[in-house]
Design an enzyme around this catalytic site. Structure first.
Site, mmCIF file in Angstrom:
data_model
loop_
_atom_site.group_PDB
_atom_site.id
_atom_site.type_symbol
_atom_site.label_atom_id
_atom_site.label_comp_id
_atom_site.label_asym_id
_atom_site.label_seq_id
_atom_site.Cartn_x
_atom_site.Cartn_y
_atom_site.Cartn_z
ATOM 1 N N HIS A 216 66.017 133.285 25.913
ATOM 2 C CA HIS A 216 65.507 132.395 24.867
ATOM 3 C C HIS A 216 66.302 131.103 24.829
ATOM 4 C CE1 HIS A 216 63.711 136.082 22.849
ATOM 5 N NE2 HIS A 216 62.714 135.248 23.013
ATOM 6 N N ARG A 323 52.637 131.527 32.808
ATOM 7 C CA ARG A 323 53.130 132.912 32.800
ATOM 8 C C ARG A 323 52.935 133.454 31.388
ATOM 9 N NH1 ARG A 323 57.141 130.435 36.535
ATOM 10 N NH2 ARG A 323 57.442 131.846 38.303
ATOM 11 N N ARG A 358 47.762 133.318 34.130
ATOM 12 C CA ARG A 358 47.986 134.626 34.744
ATOM 13 C C ARG A 358 48.032 135.678 33.651
ATOM 14 N NH1 ARG A 358 53.332 135.369 38.167
ATOM 15 N NH2 ARG A 358 54.276 135.456 36.103
ATOM 16 N N GLU A 456 51.324 138.541 46.393
ATOM 17 C CA GLU A 456 52.783 138.620 46.254
ATOM 18 C C GLU A 456 53.337 139.990 46.659
ATOM 19 O OE1 GLU A 456 53.996 137.875 42.196
ATOM 20 O OE2 GLU A 456 52.309 138.976 41.367
ATOM 21 N N ASN A 479 57.948 134.099 45.308
ATOM 22 C CA ASN A 479 59.191 134.721 44.796
ATOM 23 C C ASN A 479 59.146 136.226 45.038
ATOM 24 O OD1 ASN A 479 59.567 132.171 43.780
ATOM 25 N ND2 ASN A 479 58.993 132.694 41.681
ATOM 26 N N ASP A 480 58.044 136.842 44.656
ATOM 27 C CA ASP A 480 57.924 138.276 44.856
ATOM 28 C C ASP A 480 57.569 138.625 46.294
ATOM 29 O OD1 ASP A 480 58.615 139.631 42.493
ATOM 30 O OD2 ASP A 480 56.803 138.901 41.516
ATOM 31 N N ARG A 490 65.296 139.748 44.230
ATOM 32 C CA ARG A 490 65.413 138.308 43.963
ATOM 33 C C ARG A 490 66.424 137.987 42.877
ATOM 34 N NH1 ARG A 490 59.490 137.241 41.106
ATOM 35 N NH2 ARG A 490 60.452 135.588 39.880
ATOM 36 N N CYS A 527 52.551 129.265 44.082
ATOM 37 C CA CYS A 527 53.140 128.986 42.776
ATOM 38 C C CYS A 527 54.577 129.506 42.653
ATOM 39 C CB CYS A 527 52.274 129.547 41.651
ATOM 40 S SG CYS A 527 52.070 131.333 41.739
#
Ligand code: PEP
Ligand code: MG
Length: 612
Positions: A216, A323, A358, A456, A479-480, A490, A527
């Site tokens: 946060h 996201r 997504r 991914e 990324n994945d 990662r 992305c």
């Protein structure tokens, strides 16, 4: 027994031990959490350590202790309500939901009755009761290895400090922050409510031992545009009040007690950054087109709906990835109405540009309380993402209804995460059809919505030709994809050098996806973070990717890269690279060919230094 609140307050940045205080130059590297360069005077935020005594009281004193605790709850609630109000004005309602959560925690029967029971039944003093009850919850959340649970622990520690202050005569914990100009706040850990008490421009930067980009605090520091570096491990113990500190929020570096050379370099870098920023802004309306006329769509990734208000300023012509799980971090399972309003905000702001939203990608390192499983041994490969949505149709259908209802402008595209089989894709599409049917039966007229699949998971690449026949677009989540293809976590800093975007296996997967998509006439976006690396951008364009989506700032630098290249040239380079058998050869080839060109583009303040 007396204790110096070791558990709940031991996150506190303690004043460094006098003997170990030196004014030596120290350079540290952490997690870049909010971009920008800053230099200032260290202001250690040392939350007070409360001294708590374990007393067993006579019956006659219990009512007073109970009153003390209830008054502290009411005082703290008022304080938070005030902060919430300030925050809503400064950062918007959505970014301030955390304070509504704090208010809810203060009314949580488990916590409140837990403390009251300790006073009434065990005859304990109020401070000790708060210490023990909050401490147990904080301990529990801290033991769960997940950023979301650590955030919950941080929220509780924030409230613990406030309650203890309210029961203490010497005033609130964090009121010591000065109005002095040019300060950089340093702490073991920050809490969101503290950040919201800062006046605009009050601090130059914040740095902390703990945290990552999804906390946060990181989210808020980006929203408030305060440069920040987190995950520095021991910065709080290394600084002393009044030290000079340089913060590089782009590369995640800090220098304590910089020497003259560091300061000179900082000024040069800051000046260069400002110059580069001005120059990049002048070209933000130019087309992202290669010199030989190939147009590459540039979109932005966002995590907070209000970010949509600004992405067009950076020259993005759409949102390539929202996201949506971040909405679920702020409030456990938001209602259909709450979701609809968040999605509608983005869709209306971006109209007529497309917006890819997504569906919930919870799990892995993004645990959503009330949704995710918490004790999995392999959370990234566990019950997550589309798997959760297909098992929890109640949650999925609510989200899909909200998405379809918010799509009044017709610019929504739905993206399904973690697809690894045709069965999953078909089941997810059936849910979309079901949500649509429900709404149409209720009398809503809904525009057609394009549905895409994230690519991914290696299994998705192996069946990509089949997937391509049943979706409207692909979005490569590199990324994945890199993580799963190379079996490299990662998030594990011990193996970051093995996380190789230019590994031949990864490049081959990207290429196979592009070929399969184009054969079916559908576009391919990327992305993942690869889109922010200049060398990767050249390769992705060369491999035939149609759209790139990235953090809003990077849109400008990527546009500059694209405008400086010839598609023919990068396509030849990509085809050459596809024949290579290791990432090292690929990197060497790319550097030899393009390092000079990239250095000359004048974007190093944003993309970091390109190695020669
Ligand atoms: C990805 O995996 O590349 C991606 C874009 O999604 P996330 O980073 O949210 O997993
Ligand atoms: Mg992903």
């Amino acid at each position: 027994m007396t204790t110096s609140t070791k558990n709940p307050a031991d996150f506190v940045a303690k004043a460094p031990d006098e003997a170990s205080r030196k004014s030596a130059r120290i350079e540290l590297v952490g997690v870049p959490s909010s971009p920008g360069f800053a230099m200032g005077t260290v202001f250690p935020v040392a939350n007070r350590e409360f001294s708590v005594v374990d007393e067993t009281l006579p019956e006659s004193r219990l009512a007073a202790e109970e009153q003390m605790f209830l008054k502290a709850i009411s005082k703290t609630s008022k304080e938070i309500a005030q902060i919430k109000e300030i925050s809503e004005t400064r950062a918007g309602i959505k970014d301030s939901l955390i304070f509504a959560t704090h208010l809810m925690i203060l009314q949580d029967p488990g916590l409140v009755n837990g403390v009251l029971d300790k006073i009434r039944k065990k005859h304990k003093n109020a401070k000790w009761a708060v210490h023990v009850v909050f401490g147990a919850y904080i301990d529990k959340f801290e033991k769960i290895d997940s950023p979301a649970m650590r955030d919950k622990a941080a929220d509780l520690r924030d409230l613990y400090n406030r309650l203890m202050s309210a029961m203490d005569d010497s005033g609130p914990v964090l009121e010591d922050v000065t109005d002095e100009e040019g300060i950089v706040l340093v702490a073991h850990e920050f809490v969101p409510s503290f950040l919201m008490t800062l006046k605009p421009g009050q601090v130059n930067a914040i740095v902390m031992d703990t945290g990552g980009r999804t906390s946060h605090v990181a989210i808020l520091s980006r929203a408030l545009q305060i440069p920040a570096v987190s995950g520095l491990r021991n910065v709080a113990a290394l600084v002393k009040s009044g030290d000079t500190i340089i913060v590089d929020g782009a590369d995640g570096k800090v220098i304590i007690n910089p020497n003259e050379d560091d300061i000179r370099k900082f000024h040069e870098r800051q000046e260069m950054f400002e110059r580069q920023r001005r120059e990049l802004f002048t070209m933000r309306q130019l087309e992202p087109m290669t010199r030989d006329g190939k147009y590459i769509v540039l979109h932005a990734n966002i995590e907070i709906p209000t970010e949509a208000d600004k992405v067009a300023d950076f020259g993005a012509t759409g949102i390539g990835l929202y996201r949506s799980e971040f909405l679920f971090f702020k409030k456990d399972t938001p209602t259909e109405k709450e979701q609809e309003s968040a999605y509608r905000h983005i869709l209306e702001k971006m109209d007529p540009y497309p917006v890819v939203i997504r569906t919930l990608d919870a799990g892995g390192d993004k645990l959503v309380s009330g949704v995710s499983a918490v004790n999995e041994s392999n959370p990234f490969m566990g019950w997550r993402s589309i798997r959760v949505c297909l098992d929890r149709e109640d949650i999925f259908i609510t989200q899909l209804r909200a998405l379809l209802l918010a799509n009044t402008k017709g610019n929504l595209r739905i993206l399904l995460p973690m697809i690894s089989s045709m069965t999953e894709l078909r089941r997810a599409k059936a849910c979309i059809a079901k949500a649509r049917k429900q709404l149409e039966d209720e009398g809503h007229k809904l525009p057609v919505v394009k549905v895409g699949s994230m690519i991914e998971v290696p299994a998705a690449v192996m069946i990509v030709d089949k997937l391509a026949k049943e979706v409207d677009f692909f979005s490569l989540g590199t990324n994945d994809l890199i993580q799963f293809t190379l079996a490299v976590d990662r998030t594990n800093e011990l193996i970051t050098d093995m996380f190789q975007p230019h590994h031949p296996a990864v490049l081959s997967m990207i290429y196979q996806t592009v070929v399969a998509a184009h054969r079916e006439g559908i576009p391919v976006a990327v992305c993942g973070e690869m889109c922010t690396d200049p060398m990767s951008v050249l390769l992705l364009v060369g491999l035939g990717v149609d759209e790139l989506s990235m953090t809003p700032w990077s849109v400008m630098t990527t546009k500059k890269i694209i405008r400086s290249i010839n598609f023919e040239d990068v396509r030849d380079a990509a085809l050459t690279v596809l024949q290579m058998d290791d990432a090292e050869s690929v990197n060497e080839f790319l550097h030899k060919k393009y390092a000079q060109t990239i250095m000359e583009l004048g974007i190093s303040g944003f993309v970091g230094q390109v190695e020669k």
